[in-house]
Scaffold this motif. Structure first.
Motif, PDB file in Angstrom:
ATOM      1  N   GLY A  21       0.775  -1.231   0.000  1.00  0.00           N
ATOM      2  CA  GLY A  21       0.000   0.000   0.000  1.00  0.00           C
ATOM      3  C   GLY A  21       0.806   1.281   0.000  1.00  0.00           C
ATOM      4  N   ASP A  79       2.520  13.852  -1.004  1.00  0.00           N
ATOM      5  CA  ASP A  79       1.403  14.810  -1.031  1.00  0.00           C
ATOM      6  C   ASP A  79       0.555  14.707   0.241  1.00  0.00           C
ATOM      7  OD1 ASP A  79       0.963  12.199  -2.303  1.00  0.00           O
ATOM      8  OD2 ASP A  79      -1.132  12.833  -2.496  1.00  0.00           O
ATOM      9  N   ALA A 103       3.984   9.522  -6.402  1.00  0.00           N
ATOM     10  CA  ALA A 103       3.941   8.722  -7.632  1.00  0.00           C
ATOM     11  C   ALA A 103       2.638   8.911  -8.389  1.00  0.00           C
ATOM     12  CB  ALA A 103       4.162   7.247  -7.310  1.00  0.00           C
ATOM     13  N   ILE A 121      -6.588  -3.009  -8.308  1.00  0.00           N
ATOM     14  CA  ILE A 121      -5.762  -1.983  -7.689  1.00  0.00           C
ATOM     15  C   ILE A 121      -5.466  -0.859  -8.671  1.00  0.00           C
ATOM     16  CG2 ILE A 121      -3.483  -1.552  -6.695  1.00  0.00           C
ATOM     17  CD1 ILE A 121      -3.688  -4.445  -5.603  1.00  0.00           C
ATOM     18  N   LYS A 163       3.959   9.128  -1.521  1.00  0.00           N
ATOM     19  CA  LYS A 163       2.770   9.821  -1.010  1.00  0.00           C
ATOM     20  C   LYS A 163       3.178  11.091  -0.259  1.00  0.00           C
ATOM     21  CE  LYS A 163       0.138   5.540  -0.597  1.00  0.00           C
ATOM     22  NZ  LYS A 163      -0.997   4.854   0.017  1.00  0.00           N
ATOM     23  N   GLY A 182       2.535   2.335  -2.433  1.00  0.00           N
ATOM     24  CA  GLY A 182       2.538   2.910  -3.777  1.00  0.00           C
ATOM     25  C   GLY A 182       3.643   2.363  -4.669  1.00  0.00           C
ATOM     26  N   LYS A 183       4.126   1.160  -4.360  1.00  0.00           N
ATOM     27  CA  LYS A 183       5.206   0.568  -5.147  1.00  0.00           C
ATOM     28  C   LYS A 183       4.806   0.384  -6.614  1.00  0.00           C
ATOM     29  CE  LYS A 183       5.464  -2.975  -2.459  1.00  0.00           C
ATOM     30  NZ  LYS A 183       4.456  -2.467  -1.496  1.00  0.00           N
ATOM     31  N   SER A 184       3.639  -0.214  -6.834  1.00  0.00           N
ATOM     32  CA  SER A 184       3.207  -0.461  -8.219  1.00  0.00           C
ATOM     33  C   SER A 184       3.051   0.845  -8.982  1.00  0.00           C
ATOM     34  CB  SER A 184       1.891  -1.242  -8.235  1.00  0.00           C
ATOM     35  OG  SER A 184       2.065  -2.513  -7.675  1.00  0.00           O
ATOM     36  N   THR A 185       2.499   1.835  -8.328  1.00  0.00           N
ATOM     37  CA  THR A 185       2.314   3.146  -8.960  1.00  0.00           C
ATOM     38  C   THR A 185       3.671   3.747  -9.316  1.00  0.00           C
ATOM     39  OG1 THR A 185       0.421   3.398  -7.471  1.00  0.00           O
ATOM     40  CG2 THR A 185       1.081   5.332  -8.725  1.00  0.00           C
TER      41      THR A 185
END
Ligand SMILES: Nc1nc2c(ncn2[C@@H]2O[C@H](COP(=O)(O)OP(=O)(O)O)[C@@H](O)[C@H]2O)c(=O)[nH]1
Ligand SMILES: [Mg+2]
Length: 325
Positions: free
Chosen positions: A53, A193, A240, A91, A191, A55-58
């Motif tokens: 969660g 932001d 990301a 996801i 993240k 944000g690795k994939s993003t």
């Protein structure tokens, strides 16, 4: 044309088929891979790990796009995340990835199936990465969840390891708990932001300082997972989802790649990775041979004695080994 020649010539369908054979442990797949192995050693392996969660994939999606356009080299993504295979499509990070990257033949995405034992996952990933290396991909991004030991090991064997964190996952920085901080060449607080990112950066910097202190020096330079002396892992921030901070991460990755090449660290990591792979396969092979040679013998007897606390696990193994002689 043989499968190997087709893969070397850039045939994506042949490559995808080979990867499936490798995942299914089909002998013809390993045969082709053995020939392809002679053409490996050029790719730069980028491990991306961290808690779920974050944000690795993003981020991987963004990095792949940026590496592709900045270096012009082909990019492959291997997603080793049994908990969220992106074929499930639920996801957001994965949907972004699919949308942005589809259509570019210079980008190849493979999601690893979660079948098989834990150690098997690492072995299969090594084989898949070798096939992609032979297929001419200059960058191979390996995303794993920094939750299990096997996943952490997979990320560690890369040339450059990124550990991803995010604010607001709890009071403590997750990577410190998981013990993956020492494997990091680059730390990314994604993240950015969201509120609390600065706090996470500070926590990471503080624990990095602790880890590099003299009292902590468990230093075996060059050992797998040990950061090289002379390289200070930078702590970077990204958003990301918005594409912010990605260029700075790419800069740091390129700096680390250059660093490894000028210091000989690349060769060291390659040797460590291949040594670990050979030892793991040797272990598999010996166990298989041992169990195969004594199919008629009941391993259950020794196990039952251990269960009943009559002999220790060590004694049970000694007796198994001596009886085999
Ligand atoms: N606010 C914010 N959310 C993000 C950012 N990057 C990813 N996310 C969200 O975080 C969630 C998990 O992202 P994902 O890439 O699947 O994380 P993974 O499990 O580490 O691979 C998704 O809902 C993403 O949209 C970011 O930079 N900022
Ligand atoms: Mg993911």
């Amino acid at each position: 044309m043989s499968v190997e020649d087709r893969i070397l010539a850039g045939d994506r369908l042949a490559l995808a088929r080979l990867l499936t054979q490798i995942e299914n442990e089909q002998p013809e797949g390993f045969e082709a891979l053995s020939k392809l192995f002679l053409h490996t050693g050029r790719a730069h392996l980028l491990g991306i790990t961290g808690p779920p969660g974050t944000g690795k994939s993003t981020l991987v999606n963004r990095l792949a796009l940026a590496l592709r356009s900045r270096t012009k080299e082909m990019v492959a993504i291997v997603a080793v995340d049994p908990s969220s295979p992106f074929t499930g499509g639920a996801i957001l990070g994965d949907r972004i990835r699919m949308r942005d990257l589809s259509g570019d033949p210079g980008v190849f995405i493979r999601s690893m199936a979660s079948r098989g034992a834990l150690g098997g996952l690492a072995r299969t990933t090594s084989a898949v990465v070798e096939a992609l290396d032979a297929g001419g991909f200059g960058w191979i991004l390996i995303e794993t969840v920094g939750a299990g030991q096997a996943e952490v090991e997979i990320a560690r064997t890369a040339h450059t390891t990124l550990v991803i964190e995010a604010p607001g996952l709890g009071d403590d920085v997750q990577a410190i708990k998981a013990g993956i901080l020492e494997a990091a060449d680059l730390l990314v607080v994604n993240k950015a932001d969201l509120p609390g990112a600065d706090k996470t950066v500070c926590a990471l910097e503080a624990s990095l300082e602790l880890a590099s202190g003299p009292h902590q020096a468990s230093g075996h330079p060059g050992q797998l997972g040990q950061p090289d002396q002379g390289w200070q892992p930078p702590v970077l921030q990204t958003a990301a989802l918005l594409g912010e901070g990605v260029d700075e991460v790419i800069d740091a990755i390129l700096r680390h790649r250059a660093y490894l090449e000028t210091t000989g660290g690349r060769t060291g990591r390659d040797r460590e990775r291949l040594r670990a792979e050979v030892l793991a396969l040797l272990g598999d092979g010996l166990l298989e041979r041992f169990l195969g040679a004594r199919k008629d013998v009941d391993l259950g007897l020794e196990l039952e004695q251990v269960f009943a606390r009559q002999v220790s696990p060590r004694q049970a193994v000694q007796s198994l080994l001596s009886r085999d002689r």
